[in-house]
Design an enzyme around this catalytic site. Structure first.
Site, PDB file in Angstrom:
ATOM      1  N   LEU A 118      32.237 -62.055   1.004  1.00  0.00           N
ATOM      2  CA  LEU A 118      33.298 -61.045   0.912  1.00  0.00           C
ATOM      3  C   LEU A 118      34.661 -61.668   0.635  1.00  0.00           C
ATOM      4  CD1 LEU A 118      34.684 -60.994   4.035  1.00  0.00           C
ATOM      5  CD2 LEU A 118      32.520 -59.818   4.453  1.00  0.00           C
ATOM      6  N   ARG A 119      35.382 -60.951  -0.239  1.00  0.00           N
ATOM      7  CA  ARG A 119      36.734 -61.395  -0.598  1.00  0.00           C
ATOM      8  C   ARG A 119      37.734 -60.654   0.256  1.00  0.00           C
ATOM      9  NH1 ARG A 119      36.180 -59.132  -6.476  1.00  0.00           N
ATOM     10  NH2 ARG A 119      34.945 -57.727  -5.213  1.00  0.00           N
ATOM     11  N   ASN A 140      31.162 -70.775  -3.829  1.00  0.00           N
ATOM     12  CA  ASN A 140      32.609 -70.975  -3.659  1.00  0.00           C
ATOM     13  C   ASN A 140      33.119 -72.138  -4.507  1.00  0.00           C
ATOM     14  OD1 ASN A 140      33.008 -68.823  -2.044  1.00  0.00           O
ATOM     15  ND2 ASN A 140      33.395 -69.950  -0.163  1.00  0.00           N
ATOM     16  N   GLY A 165      47.293 -70.269 -13.140  1.00  0.00           N
ATOM     17  CA  GLY A 165      48.495 -69.917 -12.387  1.00  0.00           C
ATOM     18  C   GLY A 165      48.841 -70.986 -11.379  1.00  0.00           C
ATOM     19  N   CYS A 184      39.223 -69.887   2.486  1.00  0.00           N
ATOM     20  CA  CYS A 184      37.835 -70.219   2.114  1.00  0.00           C
ATOM     21  C   CYS A 184      37.788 -71.358   1.113  1.00  0.00           C
ATOM     22  CB  CYS A 184      37.138 -68.985   1.573  1.00  0.00           C
ATOM     23  SG  CYS A 184      36.763 -67.836   2.891  1.00  0.00           S
ATOM     24  N   LYS A 242      46.839 -64.177  -2.085  1.00  0.00           N
ATOM     25  CA  LYS A 242      46.422 -63.306  -3.199  1.00  0.00           C
ATOM     26  C   LYS A 242      46.824 -61.883  -2.834  1.00  0.00           C
ATOM     27  CE  LYS A 242      41.760 -62.075  -1.860  1.00  0.00           C
ATOM     28  NZ  LYS A 242      40.393 -62.017  -2.301  1.00  0.00           N
TER      29      LYS A 242
HETATM   30  C1  UDX Z   1      36.486 -66.310  -1.568  1.00  0.00           C
HETATM   31  C2  UDX Z   1      35.231 -65.907  -2.363  1.00  0.00           C
HETATM   32  O1  UDX Z   1      35.619 -65.167  -3.523  1.00  0.00           O
HETATM   33  C3  UDX Z   1      34.304 -65.085  -1.487  1.00  0.00           C
HETATM   34  O2  UDX Z   1      33.104 -64.776  -2.192  1.00  0.00           O
HETATM   35  C4  UDX Z   1      33.971 -65.909  -0.257  1.00  0.00           C
HETATM   36  O3  UDX Z   1      33.078 -65.252   0.582  1.00  0.00           O
HETATM   37  C5  UDX Z   1      35.243 -66.265   0.476  1.00  0.00           C
HETATM   38  O4  UDX Z   1      36.105 -66.987  -0.402  1.00  0.00           O
HETATM   39  P1  UDX Z   1      38.785 -65.117  -0.887  1.00  0.00           P
HETATM   40  O5  UDX Z   1      39.155 -66.359  -0.148  1.00  0.00           O
HETATM   41  O6  UDX Z   1      39.022 -63.808  -0.232  1.00  0.00           O
HETATM   42  O7  UDX Z   1      37.221 -65.125  -1.273  1.00  0.00           O
HETATM   43  O8  UDX Z   1      39.618 -65.152  -2.248  1.00  0.00           O
HETATM   44  P2  UDX Z   1      39.285 -65.100  -3.809  1.00  0.00           P
HETATM   45  O9  UDX Z   1      39.375 -63.722  -4.303  1.00  0.00           O
HETATM   46  O10 UDX Z   1      38.076 -65.863  -4.126  1.00  0.00           O
HETATM   47  O11 UDX Z   1      40.570 -65.895  -4.374  1.00  0.00           O
HETATM   48  C6  UDX Z   1      40.794 -67.240  -3.965  1.00  0.00           C
HETATM   49  C7  UDX Z   1      42.047 -67.791  -4.567  1.00  0.00           C
HETATM   50  O12 UDX Z   1      41.868 -68.033  -5.953  1.00  0.00           O
HETATM   51  C8  UDX Z   1      43.282 -66.895  -4.472  1.00  0.00           C
HETATM   52  O13 UDX Z   1      44.386 -67.694  -4.092  1.00  0.00           O
HETATM   53  C9  UDX Z   1      43.469 -66.357  -5.872  1.00  0.00           C
HETATM   54  O14 UDX Z   1      44.808 -66.064  -6.177  1.00  0.00           O
HETATM   55  C10 UDX Z   1      42.965 -67.534  -6.699  1.00  0.00           C
HETATM   56  N1  UDX Z   1      42.482 -67.158  -8.041  1.00  0.00           N
HETATM   57  C11 UDX Z   1      41.423 -66.310  -8.187  1.00  0.00           C
HETATM   58  C12 UDX Z   1      43.078 -67.714  -9.168  1.00  0.00           C
HETATM   59  O15 UDX Z   1      44.024 -68.510  -9.063  1.00  0.00           O
HETATM   60  N2  UDX Z   1      42.591 -67.389 -10.415  1.00  0.00           N
HETATM   61  C13 UDX Z   1      41.546 -66.551 -10.569  1.00  0.00           C
HETATM   62  O16 UDX Z   1      41.158 -66.314 -11.725  1.00  0.00           O
HETATM   63  C14 UDX Z   1      40.949 -65.978  -9.424  1.00  0.00           C
END
Ligand code: UDX
Length: 437
Positions: free
Chosen positions: A154-155, A212, A257, A264, A324
């Site tokens: 989960l995100r 991940n 970015g 995570c 995020k």
């Molecule tokens: C993540 C995984 O997506 C999820 O499946 C797992 O269970 C827990 O870790 P989360 O930590 O909520 O979830 O964030 P996620 O949506 O994965 O984003 C992680 C980071 O990557 C954020 O800082 C986001 O801004 C960054 N990101 C994401 C980017 O810089 N570029 C992208 O294209 C996507």
């Protein structure tokens, strides 16, 4: 089914509320008395869209309860979820003290057979240690206890939807009893067509880390391309659009970015690296992914310095402080990383975030927090877009510019279009796209 959830952090609380929503009788327990009394009164410990409504509704239905006492939560259960924190130790490996504590609590209070499910992201091999703890604590019950791994995907910001409509459910177990119990638990979802993947425990543990790490790798790949595009005069947004149109690659997680943050990816990648090295494979790709991620902040610093010359006394506004959008979580947030760097260089740093202001202030007391993006920008020499909240991407650009001392925008998430910024008369520095001076 009667279920206990140990730990009410991001994973535990969402798991508890959504399992109650699927019709199970759930008791969630946590050592933190303040958190539990807040939850009993319907107060959420963090912001997550849709969670409060779900917790309040399921508490009212009587299917969801909270307690600090494992002796209240565990007797009579069929399934126990371990959802406690696994923070990084100094060397990057996961600290599993809370996992051991949860296993002990379950063993001491169990009254019959229980399937003990690892939901926290843990290194491969943890199940064996949980099993050993159970055997030491309750040799009488140990033969009836099964360990399983059911990693969460989960995100934050989308956690409720990710739990109720997941892409897949992963179950790792070593015997049919555990699979049978967990199949029953998730039947309300699998009956609706959610795929269930059954594997060994070791495979499930590795698969979670593999997902991940792959997501982090996609982000770092896009950020490495951004550096190359800057040198070549190319546009990374178009490059990843071309890549994403290939069904084998897919468009998700290719936004260049400020890099990835949160609790995570930044902790799971080093943990996966340590685990891999301990087993005898170095996995050098992972170190490179981390290096590129750290470099994304250096790249943003270089753009700010290029635009402002000296940073001492400059008023720099960070729009978005959470790691995020749609969360108030600032743990390992690239925005806060940048704030610390700018403050160390002598800049005045002002932050605005729709939800994460208090958490950011807690972590960086020298950070000034503004109540709205326009007042934050009053007299600013530079705005840096750090988090792509809808509220930030839809800002009134002319109004913003009218507030600023210098019309400089560093777009750390590539949310604006260069033509719009040129039309408004901004000096505009995106990531991996041509700048507008
Ligand atoms: C993540 C995984 O997506 C999820 O499946 C797992 O269970 C827990 O870790 P989360 O930590 O909520 O979830 O964030 P996620 O949506 O994965 O984003 C992680 C980071 O990557 C954020 O800082 C986001 O801004 C960054 N990101 C994401 C980017 O810089 N570029 C992208 O294209 C996507």
């Amino acid at each position: 089914m009667k279920v206990a959830v140990i730990g009410t952090g991001h994973v535990g609380l969402v798991t508890s509320a959504t399992l109650a929503n699927l019709g199970h009788e759930v008791c969630a327990t946590d050592l933190d008395t303040e958190k539990i009394s807040g939850l009993q009164a319907g107060r959420m410990p963090y912001f997550e869209p849709g969670l409060e409504e779900l917790v309040v509704a399921e508490t009212a239905s009587g299917r969801l309860k909270f307690t600090v006492d494992p002796a209240e939560a565990i007797p009579g259960i069929e399934v126990a979820f371990i959802c406690v924190g696994t923070p990084p130790r100094a060397g990057g490996e996961a600290n599993l003290v809370a996992v051991e504590g949860a296993a002990r609590d379950i063993a001491r209070n169990a009254t019959g057979p229980v399937v003990i499910v690892e939901k926290s992201t843990v290194p491969a091999g943890t199940a064996t240690l949980v099993q050993r703890t159970i055997t030491r604590e309750r040799p009488d019950l140990a033969p009836m206890m099964q360990i399983a791994s059911n990693p969460e995907f989960l995100r934050e910001g989308k956690a409720v939807a990710d739990s109720l409509e997941p892409d897949r459910i992963l179950l790792g177990a070593e015997n049919e009893t555990a699979f049978e119990v967990l199949r029953r638990l998730y039947a309300p979802l699998t009956d609706k067509g959610v795929p269930l993947i059954e594997t060994s425990i070791a495979t499930a543990e590795i698969a979670k880390h593999a997902c991940n790490a792959f997501l982090a790798m996609k982000i770092s790949y896009a950020n490495a391309l951004a550096r190359l595009c800057e040198l070549a005069g190319a546009d990374v947004k178009d490059v990843v659009r071309v890549m994403g149109a290939d069904a084998r690659i897919g468009p998700a997680f290719l936004n260049a970015g400020l890099g990835y943050g949160g609790f995570c990816l930044p902790k799971d990648i080093p943990a996966f690296e340590r685990l891999s090295a301990r087993l005898g494979y170095e996995f050098p790709l992972l170190a490179e992914v981390e290096k590129i991620n750290a470099h994304a902040i250096d790249a943003a610093m270089a753009k700010i310095t290029e635009a402002l010359w000296n940073l001492e006394g400059k008023r720099i506004v960070l729009l978005g402080l959470a790691f995020k959008p749609d969360t108030d979580d600032t743990r390992f947030s690239p925005a806060l990383n940048l704030a610390k760097r700018l403050l160390a260089e002598g800049a005045d740093v002002i932050g605005y975030d729709p939800q994460a202001g208090p958490n950011a202030k807690n972590e960086i007391p020298d950070l000034e927090i503004a109540d709205d993006p326009y007042s934050a920008s009053s007299g600013a020499h530079c705005i840096v877009v750090c988090t792509e909240w809808d509220e930030i991407t839809s800002l009134d650009l002319s109004r913003l510019k009218a507030e600023m001392a210098y019309p400089v925008v560093v777009d750390g998430r590539n949310v604006f279009e260069p033509e719009d910024m040129a039309r408004e008369g901004f000096t505009y520095h995106p990531m991996g796209r041509p700048s507008i001076a």
